[in-house]
Design a protein around this motif. Structure first.
Motif, PDB file in Angstrom:
ATOM      1  N   GLY A   8       0.857  -1.189   0.000  1.00 34.01           N
ATOM      2  CA  GLY A   8       0.000   0.000   0.000  1.00 34.01           C
ATOM      3  C   GLY A   8       0.889   1.233   0.000  1.00 34.01           C
ATOM      4  N   LYS A   9       0.285   2.408   0.089  1.00 33.77           N
ATOM      5  CA  LYS A   9       1.062   3.652   0.008  1.00 33.77           C
ATOM      6  C   LYS A   9       0.408   4.762   0.828  1.00 33.77           C
ATOM      7  N   VAL A  10       1.216   5.747   1.161  1.00 34.77           N
ATOM      8  CA  VAL A  10       0.660   7.024   1.628  1.00 34.77           C
ATOM      9  C   VAL A  10       1.143   8.091   0.654  1.00 34.77           C
ATOM     10  N   TYR A  11       0.369   9.145   0.530  1.00 33.29           N
ATOM     11  CA  TYR A  11       0.832  10.278  -0.268  1.00 33.29           C
ATOM     12  C   TYR A  11       1.588  11.230   0.644  1.00 33.29           C
ATOM     13  N   CYS A  12       2.905  11.423   0.381  1.00 33.64           N
ATOM     14  CA  CYS A  12       3.612  12.519   1.067  1.00 33.64           C
ATOM     15  C   CYS A  12       2.978  13.829   0.608  1.00 33.64           C
ATOM     16  N   GLY A  14       0.490  15.626  -2.956  1.00 34.82           N
ATOM     17  CA  GLY A  14       0.094  15.754  -4.363  1.00 34.82           C
ATOM     18  C   GLY A  14      -1.135  15.027  -4.854  1.00 34.82           C
ATOM     19  N   GLU A  15      -1.860  14.269  -3.982  1.00 36.62           N
ATOM     20  CA  GLU A  15      -3.065  13.602  -4.496  1.00 36.62           C
ATOM     21  C   GLU A  15      -4.049  14.635  -5.049  1.00 36.62           C
ATOM     22  N   HIS A  16      -4.930  14.185  -5.860  1.00 41.03           N
ATOM     23  CA  HIS A  16      -5.910  14.992  -6.602  1.00 41.03           C
ATOM     24  C   HIS A  16      -5.234  15.875  -7.660  1.00 41.03           C
ATOM     25  N   ALA A  17      -4.276  16.743  -7.271  1.00 39.81           N
ATOM     26  CA  ALA A  17      -3.647  17.597  -8.286  1.00 39.81           C
ATOM     27  C   ALA A  17      -2.967  16.754  -9.366  1.00 39.81           C
ATOM     28  N   VAL A  18      -2.506  15.540  -8.988  1.00 44.69           N
ATOM     29  CA  VAL A  18      -1.803  14.676  -9.944  1.00 44.69           C
ATOM     30  C   VAL A  18      -2.733  14.263 -11.094  1.00 44.69           C
ATOM     31  N   VAL A  19      -4.031  14.240 -10.849  1.00 41.71           N
ATOM     32  CA  VAL A  19      -4.986  13.869 -11.902  1.00 41.71           C
ATOM     33  C   VAL A  19      -4.942  14.896 -13.042  1.00 41.71           C
ATOM     34  N   TYR A  20      -4.521  16.131 -12.732  1.00 41.03           N
ATOM     35  CA  TYR A  20      -4.503  17.224 -13.737  1.00 41.03           C
ATOM     36  C   TYR A  20      -3.082  17.543 -14.204  1.00 41.03           C
ATOM     37  N   VAL A 155     -11.829   1.019 -14.109  1.00 41.75           N
ATOM     38  CA  VAL A 155     -12.777   0.856 -12.989  1.00 41.75           C
ATOM     39  C   VAL A 155     -13.229   2.223 -12.463  1.00 41.75           C
ATOM     40  N   GLN A 156     -12.331   3.238 -12.519  1.00 41.42           N
ATOM     41  CA  GLN A 156     -12.663   4.560 -11.986  1.00 41.42           C
ATOM     42  C   GLN A 156     -13.168   5.503 -13.099  1.00 41.42           C
ATOM     43  N   ASP A 157     -13.690   4.935 -14.169  1.00 42.29           N
ATOM     44  CA  ASP A 157     -14.288   5.736 -15.253  1.00 42.29           C
ATOM     45  C   ASP A 157     -13.346   6.817 -15.765  1.00 42.29           C
ATOM     46  N   GLU A 159     -10.991   8.357 -14.280  1.00 43.63           N
ATOM     47  CA  GLU A 159     -10.509   9.329 -13.291  1.00 43.63           C
ATOM     48  C   GLU A 159      -9.389   8.722 -12.461  1.00 43.63           C
ATOM     49  N   ALA A 160      -8.214   8.540 -13.053  1.00 41.49           N
ATOM     50  CA  ALA A 160      -7.100   7.956 -12.290  1.00 41.49           C
ATOM     51  C   ALA A 160      -5.786   8.483 -12.828  1.00 41.49           C
ATOM     52  N   SER A 161      -4.825   8.653 -11.917  1.00 35.38           N
ATOM     53  CA  SER A 161      -3.457   8.953 -12.341  1.00 35.38           C
ATOM     54  C   SER A 161      -2.655   7.654 -12.250  1.00 35.38           C
ATOM     55  N   ARG A 162      -1.389   7.730 -12.659  1.00 31.35           N
ATOM     56  CA  ARG A 162      -0.525   6.551 -12.586  1.00 31.35           C
ATOM     57  C   ARG A 162       0.124   6.400 -11.209  1.00 31.35           C
ATOM     58  N   ALA A 163      -0.157   7.339 -10.282  1.00 30.42           N
ATOM     59  CA  ALA A 163       0.628   7.423  -9.043  1.00 30.42           C
ATOM     60  C   ALA A 163       0.493   6.172  -8.168  1.00 30.42           C
ATOM     61  N   ASP A 164      -0.738   5.764  -7.845  1.00 29.26           N
ATOM     62  CA  ASP A 164      -0.918   4.655  -6.899  1.00 29.26           C
ATOM     63  C   ASP A 164      -0.324   3.359  -7.440  1.00 29.26           C
ATOM     64  N   THR A 165      -0.620   3.066  -8.714  1.00 29.19           N
ATOM     65  CA  THR A 165      -0.208   1.788  -9.281  1.00 29.19           C
ATOM     66  C   THR A 165       1.308   1.745  -9.509  1.00 29.19           C
ATOM     67  N   LEU A 206     -15.192  11.508  -5.451  1.00 27.36           N
ATOM     68  CA  LEU A 206     -14.402  12.651  -4.958  1.00 27.36           C
ATOM     69  C   LEU A 206     -13.628  13.310  -6.102  1.00 27.36           C
ATOM     70  N   VAL A 207     -13.032  12.488  -6.969  1.00 34.20           N
ATOM     71  CA  VAL A 207     -12.277  13.055  -8.094  1.00 34.20           C
ATOM     72  C   VAL A 207     -13.228  13.798  -9.034  1.00 34.20           C
ATOM     73  N   ARG A 208     -14.406  13.220  -9.284  1.00 35.98           N
ATOM     74  CA  ARG A 208     -15.379  13.896 -10.169  1.00 35.98           C
ATOM     75  C   ARG A 208     -15.825  15.226  -9.560  1.00 35.98           C
ATOM     76  N   THR A 285      -4.483  11.355   3.430  1.00 39.51           N
ATOM     77  CA  THR A 285      -3.786  10.670   2.350  1.00 39.51           C
ATOM     78  C   THR A 285      -4.795  10.001   1.429  1.00 39.51           C
ATOM     79  N   GLY A 286      -4.583  10.156   0.126  1.00 37.10           N
ATOM     80  CA  GLY A 286      -5.479   9.530  -0.848  1.00 37.10           C
ATOM     81  C   GLY A 286      -6.616  10.460  -1.226  1.00 37.10           C
ATOM     82  N   ALA A 287      -7.722   9.867  -1.614  1.00 37.78           N
ATOM     83  CA  ALA A 287      -8.821  10.670  -2.168  1.00 37.78           C
ATOM     84  C   ALA A 287      -9.537  11.492  -1.109  1.00 37.78           C
ATOM     85  N   GLY A 288      -9.490  11.071   0.162  1.00 37.86           N
ATOM     86  CA  GLY A 288     -10.156  11.821   1.239  1.00 37.86           C
ATOM     87  C   GLY A 288     -11.596  11.368   1.439  1.00 37.86           C
TER      88      GLY A 288
HETATM   89  C1  MEV Z   1      -6.281   8.376  -4.910  1.00 38.66           C
HETATM   90  O1  MEV Z   1      -5.486   7.473  -4.132  1.00 38.66           O
HETATM   91  C2  MEV Z   1      -5.420   9.477  -5.435  1.00 38.66           C
HETATM   92  C3  MEV Z   1      -6.126  10.473  -6.368  1.00 38.66           C
HETATM   93  O2  MEV Z   1      -5.146  11.445  -6.734  1.00 38.66           O
HETATM   94  C4  MEV Z   1      -6.666   9.791  -7.613  1.00 38.66           C
HETATM   95  C5  MEV Z   1      -5.549   9.275  -8.529  1.00 38.66           C
HETATM   96  O3  MEV Z   1      -4.436   9.795  -8.508  1.00 38.66           O
HETATM   97  O4  MEV Z   1      -5.836   8.343  -9.306  1.00 38.66           O
HETATM   98  C6  MEV Z   1      -7.270  11.186  -5.661  1.00 38.66           C
END
Ligand code: MEV
Length: 329
Positions: A8-12, A14-20, A155-157, A159-165, A206-208, A285-288
């Protein structure tokens, strides 16, 4: 039969902004999902899962709504988890050009579902690896990361970045900016405490929601740009090993995530409890929406969180330098 595990992971930052297209720095933690895959003689897919939350529950699930098991996890979360596994197997069938391959898949996870610790990415990365190895193919973790991203994207329609995977496949601290994904090699050993409110957020919703506000308000677009600036400052702090500056960037990042509307009363309460306990910084951390916060600190921070009524569980964790690995073949 092959077992693979992924962290698993924690976000130090940048979550959400990474989608853009802004950068983000998640880091892998020493909590893993383990997936065991056995190839079947027919083309069916059977999935069973234990302990998909920290609370622990048991479920045997064949994939159809009529077979829905009686477990104390929200149905939408359980369906989502099974969706990730079904899509992971679809990716392996495509990768190996084996459209008829059938599998028994068993999941054991130490990572709560939908709580911001990357449970779906870890299950996806481990499932793709275990199924591919079971079929005699040793996939490169970068290929697994890419295939796992395709799963989250679907799966997330979209709405996903490459960060988690990418983080779960590669381990350690990583930096992701659009398609540019790499490990950060000079990050010191950091002591984190995770506080978990026992709940979960719906990542897709949340991302939408953030996207809708971003389309409407300049202030939200600027907030997202500012998160990008905090990530760049945070990266410099991480590479310099400057814990005070890392903590400050975590605090600022939490404030900006609150401004995006993705925090929750329980998350804010845990962030303040961690700071009161001496954390150098703390953020969701994460989507919130609910789930976990991460704080930079150790024992006193964990105890402060345990005293907070908002916190159901708190645990110390550290960066896991290992990404996906085959445990048994
Ligand atoms: C979710 O763990 C992180 C978000 O930035 C969505 C994503 O990056 O896919 C909210």
């Amino acid at each position: 039969m092959v077992t693979a595990s992924a962290p698993g992971k924690v976000y130090c930052f940048g979550e959400h902004a990474v989608v853009y297209g802004e950068p983000a720095i998640p880091c892998a933690i020493d909590r893993r999902a383990r997936v065991t895959v056995t190839e079947r003689a027919d083309s069916a897919l059977r999935i069973s899962a234990d302990d998909l939350s920290l609370e622990g529950f048991t479920v045997a699930y064949d994939g159809g709504p009529e077979d829905r098991p009686n477990v104390d996890a929200p149905e939408s979360l359980l369906d989502a988890a099974m969706g990730y596994v079904r899509e992971s197997i679809a990716q392996v069938r495509d990768l190996l050009d084996r459209p008829e391959a059938g599998f028994d898949v068993e999941i054991h996870s130490e990572i709560p579902l939908g709580a911001g610790l990357g449970s779906s990415a870890a299950v996806t990365v481990a499932a793709i690896t275990a199924a591919a190895v079971e079929c005699g193919h040793d996939p490169d973790p970068a290929i697994v990361a890419d295939r796992a991203f395709q799963v989250e994207h679907s799966v997330q329609d979209g709405e996903a970045s490459r960060a988690d995977t990418f983080c779960s496949a590669m381990g350690g601290a990583v930096r992701v900016e659009g398609e540019d994904c790499r490990r950060l090699e000079d990050v010191p050993t950091l002591e984190f405490v995770v506080g978990y409110d026992g709940g979960a957020g719906d990542t897709g919703a949340l991302v939408r929601g953030v996207r809708a506000d971003r389309d409407r308000y300049d202030s939200i677009r600027e907030t997202i740009d500012t998160i990008g600036a905090v990530v760049r400052e945070g990266q410099a702090a991480l590479e310099a090993g400057d814990r005070d500056a890392i903590g400050r960037c975590m605090d600022v990042n939490h404030g900006l995530l609150s401004a995006l509307g993705v925090s929750a009363r329980s998350l804010d309460a845990m962030v303040w409890a961690a700071r009161d306990g001496g954390a150098r910084g703390a953020k969701l951390t994460g989507a919130g929406g609910g789930g976990c916060i991460v704080a930079l600190g150790d024992g006193p921070v964990r105890r402060a969180l345990e005293f907070s009524t908002a916190c159901e569980q708190a645990f110390a964790t550290a960066i896991d330098r290992d990404g996906v690995r085959v445990e048994q073949r």
